[in-house]
Design an enzyme around this catalytic site. Structure first.
Site, PDB file in Angstrom:
ATOM      1  N   CYS A  20      36.418 -18.231 -65.158  1.00 17.47           N
ATOM      2  CA  CYS A  20      36.012 -19.615 -64.913  1.00 17.47           C
ATOM      3  C   CYS A  20      34.497 -19.629 -64.868  1.00 17.47           C
ATOM      4  O   CYS A  20      33.889 -19.025 -63.972  1.00 17.47           O
ATOM      5  CB  CYS A  20      36.618 -20.122 -63.607  1.00 17.47           C
ATOM      6  SG  CYS A  20      36.155 -21.836 -63.285  1.00 17.47           S
ATOM      7  N   GLY A  21      33.890 -20.326 -65.836  1.00 19.75           N
ATOM      8  CA  GLY A  21      32.428 -20.326 -65.936  1.00 19.75           C
ATOM      9  C   GLY A  21      31.772 -21.077 -64.790  1.00 19.75           C
ATOM     10  O   GLY A  21      30.879 -20.558 -64.118  1.00 19.75           O
ATOM     11  N   HIS A  22      32.243 -22.304 -64.547  1.00 15.25           N
ATOM     12  CA  HIS A  22      31.620 -23.057 -63.449  1.00 15.25           C
ATOM     13  C   HIS A  22      31.891 -22.343 -62.133  1.00 15.25           C
ATOM     14  O   HIS A  22      31.046 -22.325 -61.231  1.00 15.25           O
ATOM     15  CB  HIS A  22      32.136 -24.512 -63.418  1.00 15.25           C
ATOM     16  CG  HIS A  22      33.262 -24.715 -62.468  1.00 15.25           C
ATOM     17  ND1 HIS A  22      34.592 -24.627 -62.825  1.00 15.25           N
ATOM     18  CD2 HIS A  22      33.263 -24.952 -61.125  1.00 15.25           C
ATOM     19  CE1 HIS A  22      35.352 -24.811 -61.761  1.00 15.25           C
ATOM     20  NE2 HIS A  22      34.570 -25.016 -60.717  1.00 15.25           N
ATOM     21  N   HIS A  79      44.137 -25.111 -72.101  1.00 17.00           N
ATOM     22  CA  HIS A  79      43.003 -26.020 -71.931  1.00 17.00           C
ATOM     23  C   HIS A  79      42.825 -26.807 -73.237  1.00 17.00           C
ATOM     24  O   HIS A  79      42.823 -26.201 -74.316  1.00 17.00           O
ATOM     25  CB  HIS A  79      41.703 -25.259 -71.636  1.00 17.00           C
ATOM     26  CG  HIS A  79      41.666 -24.650 -70.259  1.00 17.00           C
ATOM     27  ND1 HIS A  79      42.418 -23.552 -69.905  1.00 17.00           N
ATOM     28  CD2 HIS A  79      40.961 -25.005 -69.153  1.00 17.00           C
ATOM     29  CE1 HIS A  79      42.174 -23.253 -68.630  1.00 17.00           C
ATOM     30  NE2 HIS A  79      41.294 -24.115 -68.148  1.00 17.00           N
ATOM     31  N   ASP A 119      37.870 -31.259 -66.126  1.00 18.96           N
ATOM     32  CA  ASP A 119      36.664 -30.564 -65.641  1.00 18.96           C
ATOM     33  C   ASP A 119      35.514 -31.558 -65.537  1.00 18.96           C
ATOM     34  O   ASP A 119      35.182 -32.228 -66.509  1.00 18.96           O
ATOM     35  CB  ASP A 119      36.322 -29.432 -66.621  1.00 18.96           C
ATOM     36  CG  ASP A 119      35.393 -28.397 -66.000  1.00 18.96           C
ATOM     37  OD1 ASP A 119      34.619 -28.763 -65.088  1.00 18.96           O
ATOM     38  OD2 ASP A 119      35.442 -27.236 -66.433  1.00 18.96           O
ATOM     39  N   CYS A 164      32.396 -27.193 -68.520  1.00 16.60           N
ATOM     40  CA  CYS A 164      33.384 -26.096 -68.640  1.00 16.60           C
ATOM     41  C   CYS A 164      32.756 -24.851 -69.287  1.00 16.60           C
ATOM     42  O   CYS A 164      32.515 -24.817 -70.501  1.00 16.60           O
ATOM     43  CB  CYS A 164      34.611 -26.536 -69.424  1.00 16.60           C
ATOM     44  SG  CYS A 164      35.972 -25.362 -69.257  1.00 16.60           S
ATOM     45  N   GLY A 165      32.548 -23.846 -68.463  1.00 14.93           N
ATOM     46  CA  GLY A 165      31.883 -22.627 -68.951  1.00 14.93           C
ATOM     47  C   GLY A 165      32.695 -21.875 -69.981  1.00 14.93           C
ATOM     48  O   GLY A 165      32.167 -21.449 -71.020  1.00 14.93           O
ATOM     49  N   THR A 166      34.006 -21.713 -69.718  1.00 11.65           N
ATOM     50  CA  THR A 166      34.824 -21.005 -70.710  1.00 11.65           C
ATOM     51  C   THR A 166      35.054 -21.903 -71.931  1.00 11.65           C
ATOM     52  O   THR A 166      35.160 -21.405 -73.050  1.00 11.65           O
ATOM     53  CB  THR A 166      36.164 -20.553 -70.098  1.00 11.65           C
ATOM     54  OG1 THR A 166      36.795 -21.674 -69.450  1.00 11.65           O
ATOM     55  CG2 THR A 166      35.961 -19.445 -69.077  1.00 11.65           C
TER      56      THR A 166
HETATM   57  O1  PYC Z   1      34.014 -23.639 -66.174  1.00 16.06           O
HETATM   58  O2  PYC Z   1      35.289 -22.236 -67.244  1.00 16.06           O
HETATM   59  C1  PYC Z   1      35.130 -23.201 -66.532  1.00 16.06           C
HETATM   60  C2  PYC Z   1      36.320 -23.921 -66.032  1.00 16.06           C
HETATM   61  C3  PYC Z   1      37.617 -23.702 -66.377  1.00 16.06           C
HETATM   62  C4  PYC Z   1      38.376 -24.614 -65.659  1.00 16.06           C
HETATM   63  C5  PYC Z   1      37.532 -25.360 -64.889  1.00 16.06           C
HETATM   64  N1  PYC Z   1      36.271 -24.922 -65.134  1.00 16.06           N
END
Ligand code: PYC
Length: 335
Positions: free
Chosen positions: A109-111, A229, A255, A259-261
């Protein structure tokens, strides 16, 4: 049951520990570009396993009730992503982390990783510099800047399939790309609803319909892994952004951050399409108007490595209480 002897007491009271709660749990909440993260500091029994993937399975099997208790109502809400800290599995890593949400677990999870970094700084456990975090899908690097920004060097991302078309009931044909960025994404430009604030409910309905159609059609990531996702890409509204997205997460919530990923997966798609060069900055705007900056490098093995930069802020420190008399201590049943 006291909180201090939780691990042993919980395992002793019930070897599967599946219905036992600690007395309390300390958490730190933050948000990363609008998307909340709740880091669990103690009170949750440490999962067993030599790898983070094994530990995730232990949590899923034995402690899923704690996932719900921590992030679902009445203590949490649907947008919250939980982050359980564990000892690292690699000698040069600082911590392990297992991410979870209102419905399930995440590979990365990036965030959330950015939120973990700012939480560790808030606790005085790290100072600006680079550390490594072990996750169930691999080890990531994270650099805390002196300005409070965090840059994640994510697991390798790649585009798995291009131009995949799915027939979505009441919407029609939707075409997109399947890509990995630490989670599996279906990324499309096709949307009957504009990607703008105020439309989140409608966008959630549309992306959920796409998700259902993808599942029904048996479309998957590599090795049959489920795509959980859905990302809609649209023109940006900010002058300093390249793209705006709406991302439906695996728990059915959207999100608030870019969303980092999802940004990592998007970068892999852009690269596969010849639309971005290594090193070029990509500014990804979210549905709430917040921004991540991402770029790609290539490692010695030829893997694409996504880098994602954003900022998080700590919003609270709390002690969650689990009153044995509370019928909803494991979370409110869905209505
Ligand atoms: O930031 O990767 C992310 C992420 C995945 C689901 C919610 N945030």
């Amino acid at each position: 049951m006291s909180n201090t002897a939780t691990v042993d007491e919980m395992r002793a009271a019930d070897p599967s520990a599946s219905s036992v709660f600690p007395a309390s749990m300390r958490v730190v909440d933050s948000h990363t570009e609008g998307e909340p993260t709740r880091v669990v500091l103690d009170g949750w029994p440490q999962p067993r396993g030599d790898t983070m993937a094994e530990r995730l399975e232990d949590v899923r099997t034995n402690f899923d009730h704690l996932r719900r208790a921590v992030v679902c109502e009445p203590r949490g809400y649907d947008a919250v992503v939980g982050a359980l800290l564990t000892p690292p599995v690699n000698a040069d890593s600082t911590t392990g982390v297992i991410f979870f949400n209102n419905g399930t677990y995440l590979g990365m999870c990036g965030h959330g990783a950015i939120g973990v970094m700012r939480t560790l700084q808030h606790l005085g456990r790290i100072t600006p510099g680079t550390i490594r975090l072990d996750t169930p899908v691999g080890t990531v690097s994270a650099e805390l800047g002196i300005d409070g920004s965090v840059t994640i060097e994510n697991v390798p991302s790649f585009c798995h399939a291009r131009n995949v078309t799915v027939d979505v009931p009441h919407i029609g044909k939707v075409t997109g790309d399947v890509a990995w960025g630490g989670n599996w994404f279906f990324i499309t430009h096709d949307t009957p609803v504009q990607v703008k604030s105020g439309n989140a409910k409608e966008l959630t309905r549309v992306t959920q319909a796409i998700q259902d159609a993808i599942n029904a059609a048996g479309i998957s990531g590599a090795d049959g892994e489920p795509i959980d996702h859905i990302e809609i890409s649209a023109p940006p509204t900010r002058a300093d952004a390249d793209c705006r997205n709406f991302v439906l997460c695996s728990g059915g919530e959207y999100d608030r951050s870019p969303c980092g990923t999802g940004t990592s997966a998007k970068l892999a798609v852009l690269y596969a399409r010849g639309e971005i060069a290594l090193g070029t900055r990509w500014r990804q705007e979210s549905i709430t108007g917040s921004l991540f900056t991402g770029w790609l490098t290539m490692n010695a093995s030829g893997d694409l490595i996504p880098h994602v930069r954003g900022t998080a802020y700590v919003t609270s420190e709390a002690t969650l209480l689990f009153d044995a008399a509370d019928p909803f201590r494991g979370g409110t049943p869905s209505a």
